[in-house]
Write an enzyme that holds these catalytic residues in place. Structure first.
Site, PDB file in Angstrom:
ATOM      1  N   ARG A 194     122.123  72.448  34.807  1.00 21.11           N
ATOM      2  CA  ARG A 194     122.953  71.271  34.533  1.00 21.11           C
ATOM      3  C   ARG A 194     122.429  70.380  33.412  1.00 21.11           C
ATOM      4  O   ARG A 194     123.197  69.647  32.787  1.00 21.11           O
ATOM      5  CB  ARG A 194     123.077  70.419  35.810  1.00 21.11           C
ATOM      6  CG  ARG A 194     123.838  71.109  36.927  1.00 21.11           C
ATOM      7  CD  ARG A 194     123.968  70.204  38.139  1.00 21.11           C
ATOM      8  NE  ARG A 194     124.689  70.884  39.196  1.00 21.11           N
ATOM      9  CZ  ARG A 194     124.178  71.188  40.378  1.00 21.11           C
ATOM     10  NH1 ARG A 194     122.912  70.871  40.651  1.00 21.11           N
ATOM     11  NH2 ARG A 194     124.901  71.801  41.294  1.00 21.11           N
ATOM     12  N   PHE A 252     132.982  71.198  36.949  1.00 20.45           N
ATOM     13  CA  PHE A 252     132.214  72.429  37.194  1.00 20.45           C
ATOM     14  C   PHE A 252     130.706  72.189  37.225  1.00 20.45           C
ATOM     15  O   PHE A 252     130.235  71.118  36.913  1.00 20.45           O
ATOM     16  CB  PHE A 252     132.624  73.551  36.249  1.00 20.45           C
ATOM     17  CG  PHE A 252     132.247  73.426  34.794  1.00 20.45           C
ATOM     18  CD1 PHE A 252     132.648  74.417  33.913  1.00 20.45           C
ATOM     19  CD2 PHE A 252     131.517  72.367  34.287  1.00 20.45           C
ATOM     20  CE1 PHE A 252     132.312  74.353  32.564  1.00 20.45           C
ATOM     21  CE2 PHE A 252     131.180  72.298  32.953  1.00 20.45           C
ATOM     22  CZ  PHE A 252     131.580  73.299  32.090  1.00 20.45           C
ATOM     23  N   GLU A 253     130.000  73.220  37.696  1.00 18.96           N
ATOM     24  CA  GLU A 253     128.546  73.155  37.976  1.00 18.96           C
ATOM     25  C   GLU A 253     128.221  72.052  38.970  1.00 18.96           C
ATOM     26  O   GLU A 253     127.200  71.371  38.871  1.00 18.96           O
ATOM     27  CB  GLU A 253     127.746  73.008  36.681  1.00 18.96           C
ATOM     28  CG  GLU A 253     127.843  74.239  35.795  1.00 18.96           C
ATOM     29  CD  GLU A 253     126.752  74.306  34.738  1.00 18.96           C
ATOM     30  OE1 GLU A 253     125.644  73.826  35.008  1.00 18.96           O
ATOM     31  OE2 GLU A 253     127.013  74.836  33.653  1.00 18.96           O
ATOM     32  N   GLY A 254     129.117  71.863  39.919  1.00 22.00           N
ATOM     33  CA  GLY A 254     128.945  70.823  40.941  1.00 22.00           C
ATOM     34  C   GLY A 254     129.739  69.590  40.574  1.00 22.00           C
ATOM     35  O   GLY A 254     129.483  68.988  39.539  1.00 22.00           O
TER      36      GLY A 254
END
Length: 497
Positions: free
Chosen positions: A180, A301-303
């Site tokens: 991230r 996205f990516e959490g």
């Protein structure tokens, strides 16, 4: 270097996502959790670009709740393969990837009992049984490949398990946590390009016999974009430096903070840029509206940022919780010293304690030109500690359900980390005489002052019975709307007479 590369390729969101899906998450499982044989077999071609990687976690029934995936891997009768069946959706590079990091449920025997646990697998398209749907028609990042990937009786050799059988959930979280941080440099790269484009327009476009750049409200937008780019860069490269240290440092909270701050900052900055451009920014004949569409995905996205805020707050509060548990046990035993310590601390805080953590002065690490900002940071850190203690005293273990409070906790934590990053960077720049270091000091001081007062307000809202806190009203409004699943107010033209 990856952060720097992200900054460069950010000029095209689709290319940035394609590379990130390959580098940051697609092959990362092999890199951080794979064995030496797996690394030797797969990484050379993944590094050269001969093979493309994809990360397969999300399913139709599991988004943020990654532990609820249903894709299953069953051990073959001869014990040499896992038979993989299931579908993954919204997979970046799904239609072009050669190598997939796939997460699936497997049976694991623990204490004599059979349990379902998630395992991670390296799956080659060449194994067979791997198909993909047509590319999704997306709002933004339209040049990147996103599609559904299906696995039907795909035979995966047992040596292609990443880590241990049943250890896949931890692998998935480690991959996402480490990937991230690059969103900070990527977002900063995009905003710096937008500053150039919009500055050229603002300095040449005239209205009311004045250039747009001469109007205060336009100047404010440029100041905001510049601050945000500087803070994102500072946070991203501070985190990258920490991740480059020997060993395997855990920078998951820092990476999550970079992601939340940068994704939301990028969205706000692109909106400000389009406002400067006016109707021009709204037209598809120009590149500006694409930036707006491309950057909206960053908060998802990516959490999602909502999930990451909970992660930041709760992970950050774990240490405080353990510390307080030991103190509460001492109080229950009748330890008068601990009781006096707590009372004394509260009295000193109420009288206006002077906070000094040594950031300034003769032995301080902050440059004298940043002394005020360093003091702001020290004060925020100290009173934030007290705020977290009070929250844990009030809610105990049930604090996990207080999401509106946790959101404020994470907001303060993110700001504190951002303040730390800009003070550190600006101190270094002025100390070694980098060009325009005075501008960096101005940016750092301006950001820290705003963040300090924002943090104070957030902490006031976290106090018990705070008149500034409207959380109960928010919950009631949401409950009434969700009960009816509609806007419930009568129309202003409705009459009862």
């Amino acid at each position: 270097m990856y952060a720097r590369l992200g900054e460069i390729i950010a000029l095209d969101g689709a290319i940035a996502v394609t590379l990130s899906a390959h580098q940051a998450i697609g092959l990362k499982g092999i890199l951080i959790a794979g064995n030496e044989d797996q690394k030797a077999k797969y990484l050379p071609k993944l590094a050269s670009g001969e093979h493309i990687a994809a990360f397969c976690l999300t399913e139709p029934g599991s988004g943020s709740d990654a532990a609820s995936i249903q894709t299953r891997a069953t051990l073959s009768e001869d014990g040499k393969h896992y038979i993989l069946n299931g579908s993954k959706i919204w997979i970046s590079n799904g239609g072009i990837a050669d190598i997939f990091t796939v997460f699936a449920r497997t049976e694991v025997i623990e204490d004599g009992k059979t349990k379902d646990k998630i395992s991670a697998f390296i799956v080659e398209r060449a194994f067979g049984g791997v198909t993909n749907g047509k590319p999704e028609d997306k709002l933004g990042i339209r040049g990147s490949n996103t599609c559904e990937v299906n696995f039907e009786n795909t035979k995966v050799p047992i040596e292609n398990i990443i880590g241990e059988v049943g250890g896949g959930f931890k692998v998935a979280m480690n991959i996402l946590n480490s990937g991230r941080f690059s969103m900070g440099s990527t977002s900063a790269g995009m905003i710096k390009k937008l500053i150039e484009l919009t500055a050229e327009y603002a300095c040449t476009r005239k209205q009311f016999n004045k250039r747009l750049s001469e109007f205060g409200l336009i100047q404010e937008k440029f100041a905001t974009m510049t601050q945000m780019a500087y803070v994102m860069e500072s946070m991203a490269y501070l985190t990258a430096g920490m991740m480059d240290r020997p060993g395997v440092p855990d920078c998951s909270v820092e990476a999550a903070m970079v992601k939340v701050f940068s994704s939301e900052g990028a969205w706000n900055c692109v909106s400000e840029a389009l406002q400067i451009l006016g109707g021009l920014g709204y037209m598809k004949d120009y590149p500006y509206e694409r930036y707006l569409r491309d950057c909206r995905i960053l908060m998802i996205f990516e959490g999602t940022n909502e999930i990451l805020r909970m992660y930041i707050a709760l992970t950050g509060m774990q240490h405080a919780g353990k510390h307080l548990t030991s103190r509460i046990k001492e109080l229950k035993k009748g330890n008068v010293g601990v009781a006096f310590e707590l009372v004394g601390k509260r009295l000193r805080d109420a009288m206006g304690r002077k906070v000094d953590f040594g950031l300034t002065g003769l032995d301080g690490v902050a440059h004298p030109s940043l002394e005020e900002s360093a003091k702001y940071l020290e004060e925020n850190v100290y009173y934030f500690g007290s705020t977290v203690e009070n929250l844990l005293y009030r809610f105990g273990k049930t604090v996990i359900d207080e999401q509106l409070a946790l959101k404020r906790v994470s907001n303060v934590l993110i700001n504190i980390y951002a303040m730390t990053a800009v003070i550190s960077r600006a101190s270094r720049s002025i100390s070694i005489g980098l060009p325009n270091h005075d501008h960096e000091v101005l940016l750092a001081n301006t950001f820290c002052k705003g963040a300090y007062f924002h943090n104070n307000y957030q902490m006031i809202q976290l106090e018990k019975n705070s008149p500034e806190n409207i959380d109960e009203n928010i919950k009631k409004i949401a409950a009434q709307v969700l009960e009816k699943r509609a806007y419930v107010c009568a129309h202003p033209l409705e009459r009862t007479f």
